[in-house]
Motif scaffolding. Structure first.
Motif, mmCIF file in Angstrom:
data_model
loop_
_atom_site.group_PDB
_atom_site.id
_atom_site.type_symbol
_atom_site.label_atom_id
_atom_site.label_comp_id
_atom_site.label_asym_id
_atom_site.label_seq_id
_atom_site.Cartn_x
_atom_site.Cartn_y
_atom_site.Cartn_z
ATOM 1 N N LEU A 83 36.480 -61.777 3.232
ATOM 2 C CA LEU A 83 37.176 -60.719 3.957
ATOM 3 C C LEU A 83 37.930 -61.285 5.146
ATOM 4 N N SER A 84 37.280 -62.208 5.865
ATOM 5 C CA SER A 84 37.906 -62.755 7.067
ATOM 6 C C SER A 84 39.104 -63.622 6.735
ATOM 7 N N TRP A 85 39.041 -64.286 5.567
ATOM 8 C CA TRP A 85 40.186 -65.106 5.174
ATOM 9 C C TRP A 85 41.442 -64.260 5.022
ATOM 10 N N THR A 103 36.933 -67.733 27.650
ATOM 11 C CA THR A 103 36.349 -66.397 27.548
ATOM 12 C C THR A 103 34.992 -66.452 26.858
ATOM 13 N N TYR A 104 34.325 -65.311 26.858
ATOM 14 C CA TYR A 104 33.025 -65.148 26.208
ATOM 15 C C TYR A 104 33.170 -64.145 25.066
ATOM 16 N N VAL A 105 32.487 -64.411 23.935
ATOM 17 C CA VAL A 105 32.470 -63.459 22.831
ATOM 18 C C VAL A 105 31.085 -63.441 22.188
ATOM 19 N N ARG A 106 30.813 -62.334 21.500
ATOM 20 C CA ARG A 106 29.655 -62.271 20.601
ATOM 21 C C ARG A 106 30.237 -62.211 19.200
ATOM 22 N N ALA A 107 29.794 -63.100 18.323
ATOM 23 C CA ALA A 107 30.442 -63.202 17.010
ATOM 24 C C ALA A 107 29.449 -63.626 15.937
ATOM 25 N N ARG A 108 29.735 -63.205 14.703
ATOM 26 C CA ARG A 108 28.900 -63.597 13.562
ATOM 27 C C ARG A 108 29.524 -64.830 12.892
ATOM 28 N N LEU A 109 28.700 -65.846 12.650
ATOM 29 C CA LEU A 109 29.180 -67.062 11.995
ATOM 30 C C LEU A 109 29.338 -66.805 10.500
ATOM 31 N N ILE A 110 30.536 -67.064 9.988
ATOM 32 C CA ILE A 110 30.856 -66.807 8.581
ATOM 33 C C ILE A 110 30.790 -68.077 7.742
ATOM 34 N N LEU A 111 31.359 -69.127 8.265
ATOM 35 C CA LEU A 111 31.534 -70.335 7.472
ATOM 36 C C LEU A 111 31.517 -71.558 8.383
ATOM 37 N N VAL A 112 30.907 -72.640 7.896
ATOM 38 C CA VAL A 112 30.892 -73.902 8.643
ATOM 39 C C VAL A 112 31.407 -75.010 7.731
ATOM 40 N N GLU A 113 32.312 -75.833 8.237
ATOM 41 C CA GLU A 113 32.793 -77.003 7.509
ATOM 42 C C GLU A 113 32.536 -78.235 8.374
ATOM 43 N N PRO A 114 31.335 -78.834 8.251
ATOM 44 C CA PRO A 114 31.000 -79.996 9.082
ATOM 45 C C PRO A 114 31.880 -81.194 8.740
ATOM 46 N N ARG A 124 34.682 -77.386 11.824
ATOM 47 C CA ARG A 124 35.236 -76.032 11.822
ATOM 48 C C ARG A 124 34.118 -75.006 11.706
ATOM 49 N N ALA A 125 34.150 -73.984 12.568
ATOM 50 C CA ALA A 125 33.252 -72.842 12.467
ATOM 51 C C ALA A 125 34.109 -71.579 12.463
ATOM 52 N N LEU A 126 33.970 -70.773 11.417
ATOM 53 C CA LEU A 126 34.726 -69.535 11.302
ATOM 54 C C LEU A 126 33.814 -68.365 11.660
ATOM 55 N N TYR A 127 34.222 -67.569 12.626
ATOM 56 C CA TYR A 127 33.444 -66.425 13.094
ATOM 57 C C TYR A 127 34.219 -65.124 12.882
ATOM 58 N N MET A 128 33.481 -63.999 12.941
ATOM 59 C CA MET A 128 34.083 -62.688 13.068
ATOM 60 C C MET A 128 33.591 -62.115 14.394
ATOM 61 N N PRO A 165 38.961 -62.411 13.036
ATOM 62 C CA PRO A 165 38.372 -63.715 12.720
ATOM 63 C C PRO A 165 38.692 -64.711 13.836
ATOM 64 N N LEU A 166 37.797 -65.637 14.053
ATOM 65 C CA LEU A 166 37.939 -66.599 15.148
ATOM 66 C C LEU A 166 37.656 -67.998 14.635
ATOM 67 N N GLU A 167 38.639 -68.876 14.727
ATOM 68 C CA GLU A 167 38.473 -70.280 14.352
ATOM 69 C C GLU A 167 37.998 -71.055 15.580
ATOM 70 N N VAL A 168 36.878 -71.781 15.433
ATOM 71 C CA VAL A 168 36.306 -72.519 16.564
ATOM 72 C C VAL A 168 36.091 -73.980 16.181
ATOM 73 N N VAL A 169 36.518 -74.883 17.056
ATOM 74 C CA VAL A 169 36.276 -76.317 16.887
ATOM 75 C C VAL A 169 34.983 -76.676 17.615
ATOM 76 N N VAL A 170 34.030 -77.239 16.884
ATOM 77 C CA VAL A 170 32.730 -77.618 17.447
ATOM 78 C C VAL A 170 32.613 -79.137 17.440
ATOM 79 N N GLY A 171 32.542 -79.732 18.607
ATOM 80 C CA GLY A 171 32.396 -81.183 18.701
ATOM 81 C C GLY A 171 30.992 -81.624 18.373
ATOM 82 N N CYS A 172 30.856 -82.672 17.550
ATOM 83 C CA CYS A 172 29.547 -83.262 17.215
ATOM 84 C C CYS A 172 28.561 -82.182 16.774
#
Length: 256
Positions: free
Chosen positions: A13-15, A32-43, A55-59, A71-78
């Motif tokens: 759905l988020s895609w 900023t600050y958000v509350r979000a549900r994690l949908i997908l992780v691509e380590p 890559r972490a994809l949130y809603m 949908p929110l694309e987030v870059v997560v280091g390490c």
């Protein structure tokens, strides 16, 4: 298995939303600050000499206008390392699709992630993550500052290799917020042997020469994930960017 099936459905759905290239609202702040549900992780590959960004994809469930319900694309280091191992990054230990996270995010690559996909400019960068609401206080407003300062002394640490080593830079602040102006400033500089221009978002300073005047962006939090450094009894700030000329987001008066 059920949890992953739900996550996959939400991901599909988020895609659909992401495909439209949803722009970030002009009213959304850079941090900023958000509350979000994690949908997908691509380590991505584990971190070594370079910071790898996964890559972490949130809603987003709650947050500022322009992000809420999107949908929110987030870059997560390490991503392979728990957030608890890094100062100021929250207490999240693992990224499990379906979980709800409280995030502090930035449009800027403050952690100096070297390898990542910015998803055509849509991606945000993770600053902190937790399963519980992140604490916000008046003090958080002054955890980052811009200053103009004269470099007094440099104490270089060993060069960076498999570890990110922090060197000490002692400044005297000429201009900046009132609580820093006219005072000495202890700054932790990651991998000081490398010109700032080699790291995205860190300015264009090529060398730290005592006596020079620098424009700095500094933080009370260890956003660059420096692993070995002296925090000077808690008084040290961490360097985010440095330049011999005013930084792009910094006005002539070096206001925070």
């Amino acid at each position: 298995m059920k949890r992953h099936a739900v996550a996959l459905g939400l991901a599909l759905l988020s895609w659909a939303g992401i495909a439209t290239g949803q722009p970030v609202s002009e009213s959304t702040e850079r941090n900023t600050y958000v509350r979000a549900r994690l949908i997908l992780v691509e380590p991505q590959g584990a971190c070594g000499i370079s910071f790898a960004g996964s890559r972490a994809l949130y809603m987003v469930q709650d947050g500022p206008d322009g992000l809420r319900g999107e949908p929110l694309e987030v870059v997560v280091g390490c991503i392979e390392m728990p957030m608890t191992e890094w100062d100021g990054m929250g207490d999240l230990k693992t990224f499990v699709p379906g979980d709800i996270h409280y995030l502090r995010i930035s449009r800027d690559n403050l952690r100096g992630v070297g390898l990542f996909d910015n998803k055509g400019g849509r991606a945000w960068h993770l600053l902190a993550a937790s399963l519980q609401p992140l604490q916000r206080s008046v003090a958080s407003a002054i955890r980052e500052a811009y200053v103009r300062a004269v470099l007094i002394r440099v104490e270089r640490g060993p060069g960076c290799g498999n570890l990110v080593i922090g060197s000490r830079a002692l400044y005297v602040v000429e201009d900046g917020p009132a609580f820093l102006k006219g005072r000495p400033l202890e700054v932790v500089v990651a991998c000081i042997e490398m010109p700032m221009a080699e790291w995205e978002g860190m300015g264009d300073l090529k060398a730290f020469v005592p006596g020079d005047t620098h424009y700095l962006r500094v933080s009370r939090d260890n956003l660059r994930k420096v692993e070995v450094y002296d925090d000077r009894g808690g008084s040290a700030w961490h360097l985010l960017a440095a330049s011999p000329t005013p930084l792009p987001t910094q006005g002539p008066s070096a206001a925070p």
